[in-house]
Design an enzyme around this catalytic site. Structure first.
Site, PDB file in Angstrom:
ATOM      1  N   ASP A  22       0.857  -1.194   0.000  1.00  0.00           N
ATOM      2  CA  ASP A  22       0.000   0.000   0.000  1.00  0.00           C
ATOM      3  C   ASP A  22       0.893   1.243   0.000  1.00  0.00           C
ATOM      4  O   ASP A  22       1.691   1.414   0.913  1.00  0.00           O
ATOM      5  CB  ASP A  22      -0.884  -0.051   1.260  1.00  0.00           C
ATOM      6  CG  ASP A  22      -1.642   1.244   1.497  1.00  0.00           C
ATOM      7  OD1 ASP A  22      -1.818   2.018   0.536  1.00  0.00           O
ATOM      8  OD2 ASP A  22      -2.065   1.465   2.652  1.00  0.00           O
ATOM      9  N   ASN A  24      -0.380   4.537  -0.419  1.00  0.00           N
ATOM     10  CA  ASN A  24      -1.024   5.809  -0.067  1.00  0.00           C
ATOM     11  C   ASN A  24      -1.804   5.768   1.250  1.00  0.00           C
ATOM     12  O   ASN A  24      -2.666   6.601   1.502  1.00  0.00           O
ATOM     13  CB  ASN A  24      -1.940   6.280  -1.207  1.00  0.00           C
ATOM     14  CG  ASN A  24      -3.045   5.273  -1.492  1.00  0.00           C
ATOM     15  OD1 ASN A  24      -3.027   4.168  -0.940  1.00  0.00           O
ATOM     16  ND2 ASN A  24      -3.997   5.626  -2.331  1.00  0.00           N
ATOM     17  N   ASP A  26      -4.134   3.721   2.611  1.00  0.00           N
ATOM     18  CA  ASP A  26      -5.568   3.425   2.778  1.00  0.00           C
ATOM     19  C   ASP A  26      -5.786   1.960   3.177  1.00  0.00           C
ATOM     20  O   ASP A  26      -6.908   1.463   3.164  1.00  0.00           O
ATOM     21  CB  ASP A  26      -6.369   3.772   1.503  1.00  0.00           C
ATOM     22  CG  ASP A  26      -5.924   2.961   0.297  1.00  0.00           C
ATOM     23  OD1 ASP A  26      -4.973   2.159   0.434  1.00  0.00           O
ATOM     24  OD2 ASP A  26      -6.522   3.113  -0.783  1.00  0.00           O
ATOM     25  N   ASP A  30      -1.649  -1.239  -3.892  1.00  0.00           N
ATOM     26  CA  ASP A  30      -1.920  -0.492  -5.127  1.00  0.00           C
ATOM     27  C   ASP A  30      -0.753  -0.590  -6.111  1.00  0.00           C
ATOM     28  O   ASP A  30       0.317  -1.113  -5.780  1.00  0.00           O
ATOM     29  CB  ASP A  30      -2.253   0.977  -4.797  1.00  0.00           C
ATOM     30  CG  ASP A  30      -1.252   1.563  -3.824  1.00  0.00           C
ATOM     31  OD1 ASP A  30      -0.042   1.381  -4.049  1.00  0.00           O
ATOM     32  OD2 ASP A  30      -1.676   2.164  -2.816  1.00  0.00           O
ATOM     33  N   ASP A  99      -4.251 -10.670 -15.704  1.00  0.00           N
ATOM     34  CA  ASP A  99      -5.293 -11.668 -15.457  1.00  0.00           C
ATOM     35  C   ASP A  99      -6.462 -11.329 -16.364  1.00  0.00           C
ATOM     36  O   ASP A  99      -6.943 -10.200 -16.368  1.00  0.00           O
ATOM     37  CB  ASP A  99      -5.713 -11.576 -13.980  1.00  0.00           C
ATOM     38  CG  ASP A  99      -6.048 -12.920 -13.396  1.00  0.00           C
ATOM     39  OD1 ASP A  99      -6.842 -13.646 -14.024  1.00  0.00           O
ATOM     40  OD2 ASP A  99      -5.532 -13.245 -12.312  1.00  0.00           O
ATOM     41  N   ASP A 202      -8.507 -16.712 -16.581  1.00  0.00           N
ATOM     42  CA  ASP A 202      -9.301 -17.189 -15.451  1.00  0.00           C
ATOM     43  C   ASP A 202     -10.377 -18.192 -15.914  1.00  0.00           C
ATOM     44  O   ASP A 202     -11.068 -17.943 -16.913  1.00  0.00           O
ATOM     45  CB  ASP A 202      -9.990 -15.968 -14.814  1.00  0.00           C
ATOM     46  CG  ASP A 202     -10.665 -16.287 -13.496  1.00  0.00           C
ATOM     47  OD1 ASP A 202      -9.965 -16.691 -12.564  1.00  0.00           O
ATOM     48  OD2 ASP A 202     -11.901 -16.117 -13.407  1.00  0.00           O
ATOM     49  N   GLU A 256      -6.349 -21.197 -16.664  1.00  0.00           N
ATOM     50  CA  GLU A 256      -6.722 -21.892 -15.433  1.00  0.00           C
ATOM     51  C   GLU A 256      -7.773 -22.919 -15.817  1.00  0.00           C
ATOM     52  O   GLU A 256      -8.861 -22.571 -16.270  1.00  0.00           O
ATOM     53  CB  GLU A 256      -7.293 -20.904 -14.412  1.00  0.00           C
ATOM     54  CG  GLU A 256      -7.520 -21.558 -13.069  1.00  0.00           C
ATOM     55  CD  GLU A 256      -8.486 -20.789 -12.169  1.00  0.00           C
ATOM     56  OE1 GLU A 256      -8.417 -20.975 -10.957  1.00  0.00           O
ATOM     57  OE2 GLU A 256      -9.338 -20.032 -12.691  1.00  0.00           O
ATOM     58  N   HIS A 329      -3.412 -17.402  -5.118  1.00  0.00           N
ATOM     59  CA  HIS A 329      -4.312 -16.621  -4.257  1.00  0.00           C
ATOM     60  C   HIS A 329      -5.574 -17.384  -3.860  1.00  0.00           C
ATOM     61  O   HIS A 329      -6.390 -16.856  -3.105  1.00  0.00           O
ATOM     62  CB  HIS A 329      -4.707 -15.338  -4.995  1.00  0.00           C
ATOM     63  CG  HIS A 329      -5.492 -15.619  -6.236  1.00  0.00           C
ATOM     64  ND1 HIS A 329      -4.938 -16.217  -7.346  1.00  0.00           N
ATOM     65  CD2 HIS A 329      -6.797 -15.438  -6.528  1.00  0.00           C
ATOM     66  CE1 HIS A 329      -5.870 -16.381  -8.257  1.00  0.00           C
ATOM     67  NE2 HIS A 329      -7.007 -15.927  -7.807  1.00  0.00           N
ATOM     68  N   ASP A 330      -5.775 -18.592  -4.407  1.00  0.00           N
ATOM     69  CA  ASP A 330      -6.946 -19.396  -4.046  1.00  0.00           C
ATOM     70  C   ASP A 330      -6.591 -20.561  -3.132  1.00  0.00           C
ATOM     71  O   ASP A 330      -7.460 -21.324  -2.711  1.00  0.00           O
ATOM     72  CB  ASP A 330      -7.581 -20.011  -5.304  1.00  0.00           C
ATOM     73  CG  ASP A 330      -8.228 -18.985  -6.210  1.00  0.00           C
ATOM     74  OD1 ASP A 330      -8.638 -17.915  -5.714  1.00  0.00           O
ATOM     75  OD2 ASP A 330      -8.328 -19.253  -7.422  1.00  0.00           O
TER      76      ASP A 330
HETATM   77  O1  ISL Z   1     -10.824 -21.206  -5.227  1.00  0.00           O
HETATM   78  C1  ISL Z   1     -11.354 -22.240  -5.543  1.00  0.00           C
HETATM   79  C2  ISL Z   1     -11.729 -23.180  -4.576  1.00  0.00           C
HETATM   80  O2  ISL Z   1     -11.466 -22.657  -3.384  1.00  0.00           O
HETATM   81  C3  ISL Z   1     -11.584 -22.593  -6.909  1.00  0.00           C
HETATM   82  O3  ISL Z   1     -12.696 -23.373  -7.080  1.00  0.00           O
HETATM   83  C4  ISL Z   1     -11.673 -21.341  -7.743  1.00  0.00           C
HETATM   84  O4  ISL Z   1     -12.882 -20.712  -7.544  1.00  0.00           O
HETATM   85  C5  ISL Z   1     -11.501 -21.719  -9.169  1.00  0.00           C
HETATM   86  O5  ISL Z   1     -10.240 -22.263  -9.284  1.00  0.00           O
HETATM   87  C6  ISL Z   1     -11.620 -20.513 -10.059  1.00  0.00           C
HETATM   88  O6  ISL Z   1     -10.747 -19.502  -9.659  1.00  0.00           O
HETATM   89  C7  ISL Z   1     -10.677 -18.314 -10.377  1.00  0.00           C
HETATM   90  O7  ISL Z   1     -11.944 -17.780 -10.711  1.00  0.00           O
HETATM   91  C8  ISL Z   1     -12.768 -17.334  -9.639  1.00  0.00           C
HETATM   92  C9  ISL Z   1     -12.009 -16.458  -8.633  1.00  0.00           C
HETATM   93  O8  ISL Z   1     -12.786 -16.329  -7.473  1.00  0.00           O
HETATM   94  C10 ISL Z   1     -10.666 -17.029  -8.280  1.00  0.00           C
HETATM   95  O9  ISL Z   1      -9.973 -16.168  -7.424  1.00  0.00           O
HETATM   96  C11 ISL Z   1      -9.936 -17.267  -9.566  1.00  0.00           C
HETATM   97  O10 ISL Z   1      -8.619 -17.701  -9.379  1.00  0.00           O
HETATM   98  C12 ISL Z   1     -13.888 -16.569 -10.271  1.00  0.00           C
HETATM   99  O11 ISL Z   1     -13.389 -15.595 -11.144  1.00  0.00           O
END
Ligand code: ISL
Length: 555
Positions: A22, A24, A26, A30, A99, A202, A256, A329-330
């Site tokens: 971050d 700035n 908040d 960013d 992305d 995605d 993905e 991140h998932d």
């Molecule tokens: O995160 C998951 C299970 O916990 C996965 O099922 C995930 O939702 C799936 O891999 C799809 O992920 C992607 O599309 C989603 C988004 O929420 C995720 O962050 C992204 O990586 C919808 O756009």
């Protein structure tokens, strides 16, 4: 355009912008924050960065719900900041992957707002809208989506419903409509003409849906998945994007894919078919759950991971290109997962071992922010501390559904996506050097000792180990083109493999346990060929706890 295949020598670092830095005050990461850390990334040695969505968005799913593809969400900055980011990256020899979220938009996208409010809207056919049953009292079918909800939402009090495979605020786009496909191409061109180096696509395998829209049975998790995953026109749509747009630039794509078989994946990445460059499959992250459902956890066994490695390394050998990753991140953090240990005594040691094990196969390695310093899951104590739409929906589901309640409640906190989204730990100050104010998501208390500042100061840190690993990986054609040979396919605690070409071989031997283990294989290798290890001293016949060694022999 001539394709240089530069991605085969790329190491890609994933940034989740709201949690990275971050600038700035908040409490929200960013783009200027990212720019301020580019020298850090250069120092780490990565040559490409994938940035999770920074487009304009109401942030119902942290930016995976886009309301304007050609603008930047104000908390991330402006388009000017984005252009500067690209310029500053390229100046440092770092490429930028964006992305691309085009299975769905946000429900706040002007296309959807118009389609929702106006039956005759020209955007109506940009989405998947069908008549409900019983005069609109019931949805068109029984499909369910990824966040534990019904996949249809009624349009006001009309008879019609729209499809959303994720949150209600993420309506699915209708790829059957050629006009929509032209819009997608236009978005691609907009960023490619700026000089962007590719896209992480995605949930790309969801874009084509079987058009019967019938109910599916049995009704289990993801009801209807055979109709909406790997649909009939998937390959055709991707080929069209490739031929019409992507092939005019020297760029890469990583798709993905959710629940794709090896055969389907080979079709997606075979260069002659002109679809995608590579894909993320989730076989590795599914090694510790049943049926690909992360909430139903199962004990991790190395033999299952080895099976996955063999499947993908053999399956794509000379046919297509692999991606290599252990975090994103998932996913929850890899520390304490895949056989590693979160006990401080072993945390970095075992993280070095896992890093070595996944990094030196054929494919492009990805590193998720914080992975390079061994960040751990968040220390969440109650549901109120979470922010993610997924866990909130699952919590609601667990309240309503007595059968699912014990399963969900048992694993929910541990597998929540927020575990990977806690603020990046730059130093041990109150907000971990991420921000000057309280961030949008709880900072992990272990920033006291797990942080970048400490990692840079300590010569034996995980960060410095990654530096060596990256240096060794980039440009190594034995690893890049090598054939994967599993040297101990049945061993329960040691992973040993060889990457082999006519020019030489690279051998990786890793102990996935806290015990010292005898290993005859070691006697075959000469210490002077050892190029990397997480220990200074080595025993000729045994591996110490979590020891990993890399040997390289050139013929
Ligand atoms: O995160 C998951 C299970 O916990 C996965 O099922 C995930 O939702 C799936 O891999 C799809 O992920 C992607 O599309 C989603 C988004 O929420 C995720 O962050 C992204 O990586 C919808 O756009």
């Amino acid at each position: 355009m001539k394709q240089t295949n530069w991605y085969k020598d790329a190491v890609i670092y994933q940034i989740y912008p709201r949690s990275f830095k971050d600038s700035n005050g908040d409490g929200f990461g960013d783009i200027p924050g990212i720019i301020s850390k580019l020298d850090y990334l250069k120092d780490l040695g990565v040559n490409c960065v994938w940035v999770s969505p920074v487009y304009d968005s109401p942030q119902e799913d942290n930016g995976y719900d886009i309301s304007n593809y050609k603008d930047i969400y104000y908390k991330f900055g402006t388009m000017k900041d984005f252009d500067l980011l690209l310029e500053e990256m390229h100046k440092r020899g770092i490429r930028l992957i964006m992305d691309l979220v085009v299975n769905h938009t946000s429900s706040k996208h002007p296309w959807f707002i118009d389609a929702y409010n106006n039956k005759d809207s020209k955007y109506r056919d940009y989405y998947i809208i069908r008549k409900g049953k019983k005069g609109g009292k019931k949805p068109p079918n029984n499909w369910t989506g990824f966040f534990g909800e019904k996949a249809w939402e009624r349009i006001g009090d009309t008879e019609d419903y729209y499809l959303h495979l994720f949150a209600k605020g993420q309506p699915d786009l209708n790829w059957e409509n050629p006009k929509l496909r032209e819009e997608v191409k236009d978005i691609l061109k907009f960023y490619l003409d700026k000089g962007v180096d590719g896209f992480r696509c995605d949930v790309i395998t969801l874009i084509s849906k079987k058009q019967d829209f019938k109910s599916r049975f049995p009704k289990i998790a993801l009801t209807g998945k055979d109709a909406y995953i790997n649909g009939p026109r998937l390959h055709e749509f991707l080929h069209e994007l490739n031929v019409d747009v992507l092939s005019n630039y020297d760029v890469m794509t990583v798709g993905e894919t959710v629940l794709s078989t090896l055969k389907q994946s080979i079709d997606l990445v075979s260069p002659s078919r002109k679809e995608l460059t590579m894909i993320f499959n989730f076989d590795n992250t599914d090694t510790d759950n049943y049926f690909g459902v992360k909430y139903i956890k199962k004990k991790f066994r190395l033999k299952n991971l080895k099976k996955v490695y063999r499947k993908w390394q053999h399956g794509l050998y000379k046919v297509g290109w692999n991606s290599l990753f252990i975090e994103n991140h998932d996913q929850r953090r890899s520390v304490g997962r895949f056989g590693t240990s979160s006990k401080e005594e072993y945390r970095e040691l075992s993280a070095k071992m896992l890093a070595t094990s996944y990094f030196l196969m054929s494919g492009t390695p990805f590193i998720y922010q914080g992975q390079e310093i061994g960040m751990t899951n968040g220390d969440f104590k109650s549901i109120d501390e979470f922010e993610d739409v997924e866990i909130k929906n699952m919590y609601e589901l667990s309240k309503k559904n007595a059968f699912l309640r014990p399963i969900l409640r048992k694993s929910m906190f541990e597998v929540s996506r927020d575990n990977a989204r806690t603020p990046m730990q730059w130093d041990n100050s109150e907000f971990a050097g991420f921000s000057s104010v309280k961030p949008w998501l709880k900072v992990n208390a272990n920033k006291e000792y797990i942080n970048v500042k400490d990692s840079l100061e300590r010569e034996d840190s995980l960060f410095h180990y990654y530096q060596k690993l990256i240096k060794f990986r980039i440009g190594n054609s034995i690893i890049k083109d090598g054939e994967y040979i599993d040297l101990l396919p049945r061993h329960k605690r040691i992973l040993a493999y060889k990457m082999k070409t006519d020019a030489g071989e690279v051998v990786v031997i890793s102990n996935f346990s806290t015990k010292e283990i005898k290993c005859k294989l070691l006697t075959k290798f000469n210490d002077k060929n050892m190029v990397l290890s997480n220990y200074d001293k080595h025993n000729l016949v045994s591996l110490k706890p979590y020891e990993t060694r890399v040997y390289e022999c050139k013929f």
